[in-house]
Design an enzyme around this catalytic site. Structure first.
Site, PDB file in Angstrom:
ATOM      1  N   HIS A 266      60.223  32.517  63.159  1.00 16.36           N
ATOM      2  CA  HIS A 266      60.945  31.741  62.141  1.00 16.36           C
ATOM      3  C   HIS A 266      62.394  31.502  62.591  1.00 16.36           C
ATOM      4  O   HIS A 266      62.865  30.356  62.630  1.00 16.36           O
ATOM      5  CB  HIS A 266      60.909  32.526  60.816  1.00 16.36           C
ATOM      6  CG  HIS A 266      61.601  31.856  59.674  1.00 16.36           C
ATOM      7  ND1 HIS A 266      60.930  31.098  58.734  1.00 16.36           N
ATOM      8  CD2 HIS A 266      62.900  31.835  59.303  1.00 16.36           C
ATOM      9  CE1 HIS A 266      61.797  30.646  57.843  1.00 16.36           C
ATOM     10  NE2 HIS A 266      63.002  31.075  58.158  1.00 16.36           N
ATOM     11  N   GLU A 267      63.087  32.580  62.969  1.00 15.83           N
ATOM     12  CA  GLU A 267      64.488  32.439  63.382  1.00 15.83           C
ATOM     13  C   GLU A 267      64.600  31.629  64.676  1.00 15.83           C
ATOM     14  O   GLU A 267      65.586  30.929  64.894  1.00 15.83           O
ATOM     15  CB  GLU A 267      65.145  33.811  63.552  1.00 15.83           C
ATOM     16  CG  GLU A 267      65.135  34.716  62.312  1.00 15.83           C
ATOM     17  CD  GLU A 267      65.697  34.074  61.046  1.00 15.83           C
ATOM     18  OE1 GLU A 267      66.483  33.105  61.157  1.00 15.83           O
ATOM     19  OE2 GLU A 267      65.340  34.526  59.939  1.00 15.83           O
TER      20      GLU A 267
END
Lengths: 498, 498
Positions: A266-267
């Protein structure tokens, strides 16, 4: 040759952006490296940098230069004109609100946030209600000042801080459509999952070392450049740093690798956006990422659209099995897919799956709008929250800790932020859909762990645009239409009901 | 109540110090955490912060406030008056030199430093001579401007940047005394060591993990507070960060633990000084550490006076043996002492022992003074260097890489810095001597790994004084006399000839 007003503004904003970048690295350090006893000094450093950055915008010279430059836009190319527009936006946000109000707001939010931590731990909304009222009052006061400056409604003016040019009208249209089919879809998905055999548990050595090694390998796979960024640990994962030095964080649990791994991916989606912003506009407002919905679309595209999809999970399964010295029959794409896409009616937004997540956001959007507009008092909030949870998700939180106390946003003064999560999820689906249509090789490439075709498309159609266009323009150019719920709906049906 | 000029200055300097603190953490990050590809952006951030800090000092308002405050010193207590004096010193340094010259100097030093790295690697002084000439010319120009502002000689004005109120007269008196007995002492020490059996080699597992574990344990022993500081790795060890967040670094070699360990203890000496500065003056010039000679005295007191002494090494030996799973008979205080106090006539300053080190410094002091005063040209430098090495240490460098190219200082524009190393070594000896006289329990405490009596004495007599007094006043008050070579000489005789 004389220096134009626009050029002088570029010099001013270049300095302001460098200060913001310095602050960003110091924030990262505070979350990852700084010893606990040093927080007071760090607070002093950051507050001085914030004042300096703010002063760049609020000096009378900046106002005069903006007026002058706007008289001479014929001298500017498209990017310069867009840059000037973003400079004006930042100037309006900084100057609409008197500095005493900014200070009051900072103090009230800080006090409230501290009180909120205790109130949440004790599930006692009444313990923070007065502080929250103070934050809300000041938010409304600040929102009214911004509303006047931008000639928008109060909520739209607050929203503009996170989602430039966003509007209640657009959001309500999208969310009302969502609401018309999502509850049924959730029910059907849960029913379908319950009718299937349970996924096999995963057995292996989930040491932090192994998790980190796999996380870094997958960051590489997505395209993260470790020559210009790092992966570290923090209590609350985030993507920080600066475009040429992106610092992402995660937190590990040795019982279960899935949460950290999907968190890292996600990051990494956020990080790819930052890293691919146009370097020639690195220190100008137009070179920054567009609002939060586009940013969240990039993390959710990587995490939800790609990495929780079976193509990628088939690629991941043998890799993960090897790194973790996995045993048993659970290490298949299909089984990982079952584990990674479980739909559940829960109380907590940050633990929610992609199907129920929008319900959490719709609830917050409705309630914060009502509070801003004076249609809901804080005394009514806990009940209104629980009632709406029952309607939207069919569950009633047993206490306010699992209800209206769970998120920091309102208590820390971030009103108007929530809708961007779901706008991001829908944007992710629509962008990924368009990418696959325009580049048919993307799905098979992902099955082989090759992100290059997708990332090339995203860089060209989203990342490199930075803030030269509005979110709506970016989505329209990339996908052929403004944001709708259509592709998101299709994605959920394909993944959960097919 | 109106705000006095002095109070306004405190507010300005508070801001300036916070900016400097932010820069300091960013410098630490650049040396320890930052990926290689991010250096350009970091350069931009740091240069903007440097400009902002400089502007605090160079604005016309600051000049007026200083004049006004100096008219009203009767309103100030001793610390405030000392603070005002330090503000004026910083102002003079910042304003004596026109900003174009500062910029030229920054560029010339940067260019020269890059060229120097290549020249040193190739042992080719001619490859960097022109760039060095440029740095020297600008240093002289800048020094002349400061000389006028401070009403001092050019060299004294340059020295004041590192050693406030230091002077050639004082240094020459001390160094000429040193020269009268040091060469013989070195010869005698080497002769004595050669007449003794060689120390036993140390056998053990010197993994980085073990070294770090012992280093951190000893930092704790000295009194380092890990709640307000860290130990990390960098290519060139240093003590950085800020007083409430001291960041020291080291570098490890798995073949030999001694260099990293003594490096850690050296930096811990610096760190204790920073951490013990008076917190009520944290963001004011008077609250900063005194000049480089006092700073170096604190690191050398811990490293050279204490930790290479037999009392501490007797404490260390069994601890180190345990951590490294040591084998053989070498793990005794006496043997460690032999290993840790070997005197050798070498070419390289940073590898020199405490007996030969002053010779390296005297040479550099003499030569840089001659170059500043126009008595030595750069064409003559390599020969002058080698001749003086022969006279002082009895060795002639085989090439300029081992001679006048070895140190970065002149090439990066740090002229007037060198003498502070040896002033620091002598100050360390004199302070430690006084501490032991005034607190007789110190040696036996150190034998038991108890640094508290020593650190309490240092905090009271040195650290807590910060910049409220001159180096000379601090030394006089703590030891009863200005700095002399006497205690240093006695220390060397006791350790190397007794």
């Amino acid at each position: 040759m004389t220096t134009s007003a626009y050029q002088k503004l570029e010099a001013k904003f270049r300095r302001q952006m460098a200060i913001e970048q310095a602050s960003s690295i110091l924030h990262w350090d505070a979350a990852t490296m700084m010893p606990a006893g040093s927080s007071e000094g760090r607070g002093e450093q950051l507050s001085v940098l914030a004042v300096l950055a703010h002063e760049t915008l609020t000096g009378s010279e900046t106002a005069d230069l903006l007026d002058e430059a706007e008289e001479a836009t014929f001298e500017l190319d498209d990017w310069q004109a867009a840059n000037l527009k973003e400079m004006r936006r930042q100037w309006l946000h900084a100057n609409a609100v008197p500095s005493e109000l900014v200070e009051k707001m900072a103090k009230a939010s800080n006090d409230c946030e501290i009180q909120w931590r205790q109130a949440r731990a004790a599930s006692d909304f009444s313990a923070v209600k007065d502080q929250m009222q103070r934050v809300l009052d000041l938010t409304i006061e600040s929102g009214k000042a911004k509303a006047e400056a931008f000639n928008k409604s109060v909520y739209d003016a607050l929203l503009d801080q996170y989602e430039p040019d966003g509007s209640v009208a657009t959001i309500e249209a999208l969310f009302s459509d969502l609401q018309s089919w999502l509850p049924k879809l959730i029910g059907d998905a849960i029913e379908k999952q319950e009718s299937q055999p349970a996924p096999l548990p995963l057995d292996g050595d989930f040491s932090i070392e192994n998790q980190k090694s796999l996380g870094e390998a997958l960051m590489n796979t997505v395209g993260f450049d470790f020559n210009k960024g790092r992966l570290d640990v923090s209590a609350h994962p985030f993507c920080g740093g600066v475009p040429d030095d992106v610092r992402i964080t995660t937190r590990y649990s040795e019982d279960d690798f899935t949460s950290a791994l999907m968190g890292v991916l996600h990051e990494t989606g956020h990080a790819m956006y930052e890293a691919n912003l146009p370097s020639e506009w690195r220190y100008q407002p137009v070179g920054s990422s567009r609002g939060m919905s586009v940013h969240e679309s990039q993390s959710l595209l990587v995490e939800m659209q790609v990495c929780r999809g079976e193509n990628f999970l088939s690629y991941l399964a043998p890799k993960a099995k090897e790194v973790f010295h996995g045993k048993g029959n659970g290490w298949t794409g299909e089984n990982l897919s079952q584990l990674y896409t479980k739909v559940e009616r829960g109380f907590i937004r940050v633990e929610a799956d992609e199907a129920t997540y929008p319900a959490h956001v719709i609830l917050r959007f409705e309630l914060e709008k009502a509070m801003i507009e004076g249609d809901l008092t804080l005394s009514e909030l806990p009940t209104a929250w629980n009632d709406r949870m029952e309607q939207l998700l069919g569950v009633t939180p047993p206490n306010d800790g699992l209800g209206c106390l769970q998120d920091i946003h309102w208590y820390s003064g971030a009103w108007g932020y929530f809708p961007t999560y779901t706008l991001g999820a829908m944007t992710a689906a629509q962008l990924f859909g368009a990418a696959k249509t325009q580049k048919a090789e993307i799905p098979s490439a992902l099955r082989n762990g090759d992100f290059a075709p997708l990332m090339t498309w995203l860089k060209e159609n989203v990342h490199s645009k930075a803030s030269s266009q509005s979110s709506d323009e970016i989505v329209k150019q990339a996908t052929g239409s403004s944001l709708t719920t259509e592709v998101f709906k299709k994605h959920l049906i394909d993944r959960y009901l097919a």
